[in-house]
Scaffold this motif. Structure first.
Motif, PDB file in Angstrom:
ATOM      1  N   PHE A  30       0.593  -0.580   0.050  1.00  0.00           N
ATOM      2  CA  PHE A  30       0.170   0.121  -0.166  1.00  0.00           C
ATOM      3  C   PHE A  30       0.893   1.267   0.391  1.00  0.00           C
ATOM      4  O   PHE A  30       2.045   1.356   1.230  1.00  0.00           O
ATOM      5  N   ARG A  31       0.718   2.243  -0.457  1.00  0.00           N
ATOM      6  CA  ARG A  31       1.375   3.280  -0.802  1.00  0.00           C
ATOM      7  C   ARG A  31       0.762   4.772  -0.708  1.00  0.00           C
ATOM      8  O   ARG A  31      -0.359   4.830  -0.983  1.00  0.00           O
ATOM      9  N   CYS A  32       1.035   5.737   0.375  1.00  0.00           N
ATOM     10  CA  CYS A  32       0.619   7.034   1.053  1.00  0.00           C
ATOM     11  C   CYS A  32       1.486   7.542   0.400  1.00  0.00           C
ATOM     12  O   CYS A  32       3.020   7.557   0.091  1.00  0.00           O
ATOM     13  N   SER A  33       0.682   8.736   0.493  1.00  0.00           N
ATOM     14  CA  SER A  33       1.289  10.476   0.092  1.00  0.00           C
ATOM     15  C   SER A  33       2.445  10.619   1.292  1.00  0.00           C
ATOM     16  O   SER A  33       2.310  10.118   2.233  1.00  0.00           O
ATOM     17  N   PRO A  34       3.497  11.487   1.144  1.00  0.00           N
ATOM     18  CA  PRO A  34       3.929  12.141   2.194  1.00  0.00           C
ATOM     19  C   PRO A  34       3.939  12.395   3.089  1.00  0.00           C
ATOM     20  O   PRO A  34       4.128  12.231   4.475  1.00  0.00           O
ATOM     21  N   VAL A  35       1.888  13.190   3.061  1.00  0.00           N
ATOM     22  CA  VAL A  35       1.680  14.132   4.259  1.00  0.00           C
ATOM     23  C   VAL A  35       1.410  12.387   4.883  1.00  0.00           C
ATOM     24  O   VAL A  35       1.443  12.785   6.455  1.00  0.00           O
ATOM     25  N   ALA A  36       1.077  11.608   4.301  1.00  0.00           N
ATOM     26  CA  ALA A  36       0.088   9.997   5.094  1.00  0.00           C
ATOM     27  C   ALA A  36       1.845   9.821   6.030  1.00  0.00           C
ATOM     28  O   ALA A  36       1.783   9.026   7.350  1.00  0.00           O
ATOM     29  N   ALA A  37       2.867   9.535   4.892  1.00  0.00           N
ATOM     30  CA  ALA A  37       4.540   8.883   5.923  1.00  0.00           C
ATOM     31  C   ALA A  37       4.440   9.963   6.943  1.00  0.00           C
ATOM     32  O   ALA A  37       4.908   9.432   8.490  1.00  0.00           O
ATOM     33  N   ALA A  38       4.359  11.771   6.855  1.00  0.00           N
ATOM     34  CA  ALA A  38       4.147  12.472   8.396  1.00  0.00           C
ATOM     35  C   ALA A  38       3.379  12.184   9.343  1.00  0.00           C
ATOM     36  O   ALA A  38       3.653  11.779  10.137  1.00  0.00           O
ATOM     37  N   MET A  39       2.480  11.242   8.848  1.00  0.00           N
ATOM     38  CA  MET A  39       1.389  10.993  10.068  1.00  0.00           C
ATOM     39  C   MET A  39       2.140  10.064  10.418  1.00  0.00           C
ATOM     40  O   MET A  39       1.678   9.792  11.625  1.00  0.00           O
ATOM     41  N   TRP A  40       2.035   8.919   9.605  1.00  0.00           N
ATOM     42  CA  TRP A  40       2.754   7.392  10.521  1.00  0.00           C
ATOM     43  C   TRP A  40       4.265   8.004  11.383  1.00  0.00           C
ATOM     44  O   TRP A  40       4.064   7.405  12.380  1.00  0.00           O
ATOM     45  N   ILE A  41       5.381   8.428  10.489  1.00  0.00           N
ATOM     46  CA  ILE A  41       6.300   8.856  12.076  1.00  0.00           C
ATOM     47  C   ILE A  41       5.934   9.467  12.801  1.00  0.00           C
ATOM     48  O   ILE A  41       6.178   9.418  14.300  1.00  0.00           O
ATOM     49  N   ALA A  42       4.507  10.534  12.966  1.00  0.00           N
ATOM     50  CA  ALA A  42       4.570  11.533  14.103  1.00  0.00           C
ATOM     51  C   ALA A  42       3.254  10.024  15.186  1.00  0.00           C
ATOM     52  O   ALA A  42       3.499  10.016  16.192  1.00  0.00           O
ATOM     53  N   LEU A  43       2.760   9.228  14.275  1.00  0.00           N
ATOM     54  CA  LEU A  43       2.005   8.076  15.538  1.00  0.00           C
ATOM     55  C   LEU A  43       2.663   7.394  15.994  1.00  0.00           C
ATOM     56  O   LEU A  43       2.464   7.163  17.418  1.00  0.00           O
ATOM     57  N   MET A  72      -6.631  12.716  10.253  1.00  0.00           N
ATOM     58  CA  MET A  72      -5.767  11.676  10.735  1.00  0.00           C
ATOM     59  C   MET A  72      -6.748  10.515  12.059  1.00  0.00           C
ATOM     60  O   MET A  72      -6.626   9.544  11.073  1.00  0.00           O
ATOM     61  N   ASP A  73      -7.763  10.987  11.897  1.00  0.00           N
ATOM     62  CA  ASP A  73      -9.041  10.074  12.915  1.00  0.00           C
ATOM     63  C   ASP A  73      -9.268   9.040  10.640  1.00  0.00           C
ATOM     64  O   ASP A  73      -9.579   7.548  10.845  1.00  0.00           O
ATOM     65  N   ILE A  74      -9.835  10.198  10.164  1.00  0.00           N
ATOM     66  CA  ILE A  74     -10.114   9.592   8.770  1.00  0.00           C
ATOM     67  C   ILE A  74      -8.439   8.499   7.853  1.00  0.00           C
ATOM     68  O   ILE A  74      -9.239   7.447   7.429  1.00  0.00           O
ATOM     69  N   TRP A  75      -7.862   8.824   7.975  1.00  0.00           N
ATOM     70  CA  TRP A  75      -6.894   8.553   7.390  1.00  0.00           C
ATOM     71  C   TRP A  75      -6.358   6.653   8.202  1.00  0.00           C
ATOM     72  O   TRP A  75      -6.487   5.647   7.452  1.00  0.00           O
ATOM     73  N   VAL A  76      -6.200   7.747   9.608  1.00  0.00           N
ATOM     74  CA  VAL A  76      -6.176   5.803  10.896  1.00  0.00           C
ATOM     75  C   VAL A  76      -7.764   5.289  10.275  1.00  0.00           C
ATOM     76  O   VAL A  76      -7.651   3.766  10.329  1.00  0.00           O
ATOM     77  N   SER A  77      -8.660   5.415   9.839  1.00  0.00           N
ATOM     78  CA  SER A  77      -9.459   4.652  10.128  1.00  0.00           C
ATOM     79  C   SER A  77      -9.897   3.722   8.499  1.00  0.00           C
ATOM     80  O   SER A  77     -10.438   2.528   8.564  1.00  0.00           O
ATOM     81  N   GLU A  78      -9.269   4.835   7.115  1.00  0.00           N
ATOM     82  CA  GLU A  78      -8.667   3.917   6.735  1.00  0.00           C
ATOM     83  C   GLU A  78      -7.881   2.667   6.590  1.00  0.00           C
ATOM     84  O   GLU A  78      -8.134   1.695   5.885  1.00  0.00           O
ATOM     85  N   LEU A  79      -6.621   2.942   7.688  1.00  0.00           N
ATOM     86  CA  LEU A  79      -5.985   1.784   7.691  1.00  0.00           C
ATOM     87  C   LEU A  79      -6.199   0.329   8.167  1.00  0.00           C
ATOM     88  O   LEU A  79      -6.515  -0.278   7.923  1.00  0.00           O
ATOM     89  N   ARG A  80      -6.804   0.942   9.203  1.00  0.00           N
ATOM     90  CA  ARG A  80      -7.602   0.058  10.058  1.00  0.00           C
ATOM     91  C   ARG A  80      -8.609  -0.992   9.047  1.00  0.00           C
ATOM     92  O   ARG A  80      -8.741  -2.400   8.988  1.00  0.00           O
ATOM     93  N   ASP A  81      -9.493  -0.613   8.196  1.00  0.00           N
ATOM     94  CA  ASP A  81     -10.488  -0.403   7.322  1.00  0.00           C
ATOM     95  C   ASP A  81      -9.089  -2.006   6.105  1.00  0.00           C
ATOM     96  O   ASP A  81     -10.145  -2.991   5.682  1.00  0.00           O
ATOM     97  N   ALA A  82      -8.946  -1.526   5.732  1.00  0.00           N
ATOM     98  CA  ALA A  82      -7.740  -2.258   4.810  1.00  0.00           C
ATOM     99  C   ALA A  82      -7.005  -2.576   6.071  1.00  0.00           C
ATOM    100  O   ALA A  82      -5.970  -4.208   4.905  1.00  0.00           O
ATOM    101  N   GLY A  83      -6.795  -3.322   6.780  1.00  0.00           N
ATOM    102  CA  GLY A  83      -6.673  -4.267   7.939  1.00  0.00           C
ATOM    103  C   GLY A  83      -4.924  -4.049   8.333  1.00  0.00           C
ATOM    104  O   GLY A  83      -4.021  -5.246   8.380  1.00  0.00           O
TER     105      GLY A  83
END
Length: 89
Positions: A30-43, A72-83
């Motif tokens: 799964f590939r996500c944007s650089p913004v998602a990379a920043a959110m992942w690192i912060a998480l 972030m809530d929306i993005w994490v929800s998408e990751l959760r839905d994708a398992g």
């Protein structure tokens, strides 16, 4: 409630700044944007706590904390839905 990667999920940041999540069980990428990379690192820096991670990013980005948290809530929800992630008590 902290968010953790599912078992068998590994991550890397690609040369273009995108986040790449790899699943061992399904051999899927799964590939996500650089913004998602920043959110992942912060998480990960905040031990999976979305609220703390989103507050830090809002401060760094100069955005409204409630908007950053919502994104972030929306993005994490998408990751959760994708398992790819799970909530941990």
């Amino acid at each position: 409630m902290p968010v953790r990667p599912e078992h068998g999920v590994t991550t890397q940041v690609a040369e273009d700044g995108c986040l790449v999540l790899l699943t061992e069980a399904r051999d899927t990428t799964f590939r996500c944007s650089p913004v998602a990379a920043a959110m992942w690192i912060a998480l990960r820096q905040h031990d999976g706590h979305v609220g703390e991670a989103s507050r830090m990013l809002a401060e760094l980005w100069g955005t409204a904390p409630e908007n950053t948290r919502s994104d972030m809530d929306i993005w994490v929800s998408e990751l959760r839905d994708a398992g790819l992630v799970r909530d941990e008590p």
